[in-house]
Design a protein around this motif. Structure first.
Motif, PDB file in Angstrom:
ATOM      1  N   ARG A 130     -83.575 -74.547  21.255  1.00 38.07           N
ATOM      2  CA  ARG A 130     -83.785 -73.275  21.953  1.00 38.07           C
ATOM      3  C   ARG A 130     -84.807 -72.393  21.246  1.00 38.07           C
ATOM      4  NH1 ARG A 130     -82.862 -73.631  27.202  1.00 38.07           N
ATOM      5  NH2 ARG A 130     -80.767 -74.425  27.665  1.00 38.07           N
ATOM      6  N   HIS A 131     -85.183 -72.727  20.035  1.00 36.93           N
ATOM      7  CA  HIS A 131     -86.286 -72.047  19.358  1.00 36.93           C
ATOM      8  C   HIS A 131     -87.551 -72.865  19.626  1.00 36.93           C
ATOM      9  CE1 HIS A 131     -84.162 -68.925  17.125  1.00 36.93           C
ATOM     10  NE2 HIS A 131     -83.197 -69.806  16.892  1.00 36.93           N
ATOM     11  N   THR A 132     -88.383 -72.395  20.551  1.00 34.06           N
ATOM     12  CA  THR A 132     -89.557 -73.153  20.956  1.00 34.06           C
ATOM     13  C   THR A 132     -90.842 -72.486  20.467  1.00 34.06           C
ATOM     14  OG1 THR A 132     -89.596 -71.996  23.081  1.00 34.06           O
ATOM     15  CG2 THR A 132     -88.392 -74.078  22.985  1.00 34.06           C
ATOM     16  N   PRO A 228     -77.307 -66.519  29.411  1.00 31.55           N
ATOM     17  CA  PRO A 228     -78.007 -67.784  29.706  1.00 31.55           C
ATOM     18  C   PRO A 228     -78.190 -67.995  31.197  1.00 31.55           C
ATOM     19  CG  PRO A 228     -76.300 -68.105  28.045  1.00 31.55           C
ATOM     20  CD  PRO A 228     -76.101 -66.727  28.604  1.00 31.55           C
ATOM     21  N   ALA A 234     -75.693 -74.514  25.383  1.00 29.78           N
ATOM     22  CA  ALA A 234     -76.893 -74.498  24.544  1.00 29.78           C
ATOM     23  C   ALA A 234     -77.011 -73.241  23.704  1.00 29.78           C
ATOM     24  CB  ALA A 234     -78.138 -74.665  25.421  1.00 29.78           C
ATOM     25  N   PHE A 235     -76.471 -72.138  24.200  1.00 26.45           N
ATOM     26  CA  PHE A 235     -76.561 -70.880  23.476  1.00 26.45           C
ATOM     27  C   PHE A 235     -75.234 -70.478  22.839  1.00 26.45           C
ATOM     28  CE2 PHE A 235     -80.368 -70.353  26.139  1.00 26.45           C
ATOM     29  CZ  PHE A 235     -81.280 -69.933  25.176  1.00 26.45           C
ATOM     30  N   ARG A 239     -74.294 -73.755  18.299  1.00 19.61           N
ATOM     31  CA  ARG A 239     -75.560 -74.439  18.555  1.00 19.61           C
ATOM     32  C   ARG A 239     -76.758 -73.495  18.417  1.00 19.61           C
ATOM     33  NH1 ARG A 239     -74.362 -78.450  23.736  1.00 19.61           N
ATOM     34  NH2 ARG A 239     -72.336 -79.240  22.994  1.00 19.61           N
ATOM     35  N   PHE A 240     -76.506 -72.217  18.522  1.00 20.83           N
ATOM     36  CA  PHE A 240     -77.563 -71.218  18.394  1.00 20.83           C
ATOM     37  C   PHE A 240     -77.072 -70.164  17.405  1.00 20.83           C
ATOM     38  CE2 PHE A 240     -80.161 -67.604  19.978  1.00 20.83           C
ATOM     39  CZ  PHE A 240     -81.410 -68.203  19.953  1.00 20.83           C
ATOM     40  N   GLY A 257     -75.974 -66.496  18.769  1.00 26.24           N
ATOM     41  CA  GLY A 257     -75.525 -67.051  20.030  1.00 26.24           C
ATOM     42  C   GLY A 257     -74.268 -66.413  20.576  1.00 26.24           C
ATOM     43  N   ILE A 303     -87.777 -68.265  23.233  1.00 23.70           N
ATOM     44  CA  ILE A 303     -86.356 -68.620  23.380  1.00 23.70           C
ATOM     45  C   ILE A 303     -86.077 -68.774  24.873  1.00 23.70           C
ATOM     46  CG2 ILE A 303     -83.979 -68.035  22.757  1.00 23.70           C
ATOM     47  CD1 ILE A 303     -85.045 -66.127  20.672  1.00 23.70           C
ATOM     48  N   GLY A 305     -84.595 -70.031  28.565  1.00 26.30           N
ATOM     49  CA  GLY A 305     -83.260 -70.347  29.061  1.00 26.30           C
ATOM     50  C   GLY A 305     -82.356 -69.148  29.205  1.00 26.30           C
TER      51      GLY A 305
END
Length: 380
Positions: A130-132, A228, A234-235, A239-240, A257, A303, A305
């Motif tokens: 999720r960190h792009t 989200p 995912a968040f 996981r975040f 998250g 970030i 999503g």
């Protein structure tokens, strides 16, 4: 001053003040605590659902021993209160390899032998997808000992334990003036004067109004929560996890998250500035798109999503000093007054350690961690 209402008063029962009252009462000191609101309120600097804890304190080398001691005391507070306040999620620090956030964290870990793991930009994309758009010249530093603390619950737990240990607590009671008199101080409320031998002033953004002469500035800091786009995990916090991410232009995105009924919490620090100076007595807590628009524009690229509009926005206050460090000690060496303030947006994690140190100062002892670099007279 023949008759005292208490040996010590703690004025301001936010994170630092509640911990101080807890430690004083635990040591059997005749203590009394005041807060202008109800402890755990959302009108100061000790709210927002979660606060980051980390030991790799890049702000100053002297803060690492304080963070280590604070971690021990957070566990002690949890055990005594019978509830979980600290959540060990691990923490992620991202940014240029020679930058303030990732680079500073790595330098702190090496200086103080703190266990961390480094991640390349490619490894970050795999481990934390999720960190792009993390550039190749950036890196991640993973600190396993990091996590989040529940601020409102922590304050309330410390105040409750202090009361159970014998401290008298007066919520919704504003101290409007502190007067130094022979042998102690007078604390004036709207209805009466309270006499004590010493006072510890931990009122956050209101510190300058009660103890003039300290170079403090109050800033308005918006906090935002985003939902989200999809109902997946995912968040989720596992996981975040809690993070700080420095961008090439110097801005820092931070947050954690979703967990425990909270959405994804995010904030944006603009080139070392956090919003605008404000009067802490200004009761206007309304928000506008200016509070979140810049952050929202970053999310699709950095970030993705998340919903583009925040689900919730709140206002927090922080107090800044010229050198970015706290002020802790006796101004002018006065044996009647102890101050603690200037959180500079990195003070909550240290609350329990600072509370213990303030209690030690009051009792005339040596603090377990050297805090001389935080002396309030350093600005004179």
């Amino acid at each position: 001053m023949a008759r005292m209402d208490a040996e010590v008063a703690v004025v301001g029962l936010g994170a630092w003040g509640s911990a101080t009252l807890w430690r004083l009462a635990a040591e059997g000191v005749d203590a009394i605590g005041f807060d202008r609101f109800t402890p755990g309120h959302s009108l100061g600097s000790s709210h927002g659902g979660s606060r980051m804890f980390r030991i790799t304190c890049l702000e100053h080398p002297g803060l690492v021993p304080l963070a280590r001691r604070s971690r021990e005391l957070w566990s002690q507070l949890e055990d005594s209160a019978g509830e979980q306040l600290f959540f060990p999620t691990g923490g992620l620090l991202i940014g240029p390899k020679d930058g303030h956030i990732a680079g500073g964290t790595l330098r702190a870990s090496r200086t103080h032998d703190i266990k961390v793991r480094t991640l390349s930009a490619r490894a970050l994309a795999f481990r934390f997808p999720r960190h792009t758009a993390v550039p190749d010249h950036h890196m991640g530093v993973w600190e396993p000992s990091a996590g989040i603390i529940r601020p409102e619950r922590a304050v309330q737990a410390a105040v409750r334990l202090a009361a159970e240990a014998g401290a008298r607590v007066y919520p919704d009671t504003r101290i409007i003036a502190i007067e130094k008199v022979p042998g102690g101080v007078l604390l004036r409320t709207a209805e009466r004067a309270v006499r004590v031998r010493q006072v510890v002033v931990t009122v956050g953004s209101w510190l300058s109004s009660l103890v003039p002469g300290l170079p403090l500035e109050t800033l308005r800091m918006p906090i935002t929560w985003f939902r989200p786009l999809e109902a997946d995990r995912a968040f989720d916090l596992d996981r975040f996890p809690v993070f700080m991410r420095e961008l090439d232009d110097g801005r820092v995105v931070w947050g954690n998250g979703a967990e425990g009924g909270f959405d994804v919490k995010l904030g944006l620090e603009e080139r070392g500035q956090v919003s605008k100076p404000i009067d802490p007595d200004d009761s206007d807590r309304s928000v506008t798109p200016d509070d979140w628009a810049d952050l929202s524009r970053l999310l699709p690229a950095k970030i993705p999503g998340l919903e583009p509009l925040p689900a919730k926005v709140a206002v927090c206050m922080l107090t800044r000093t010229p050198d970015g460090q706290f002020v802790i000690g006796r101004p002018g060496g006065d044996p009647r007054v102890v101050v603690a303030g200037g959180d500079n947006a990195h003070g909550f994690k240290h609350a329990t350690g600072i509370g213990e140190a303030l209690a030690d100062i009051v009792r005339g002892g040596t603090t377990k961690v050297d805090l001389d670099f935080l002396a309030p007279d350093r600005f004179r």
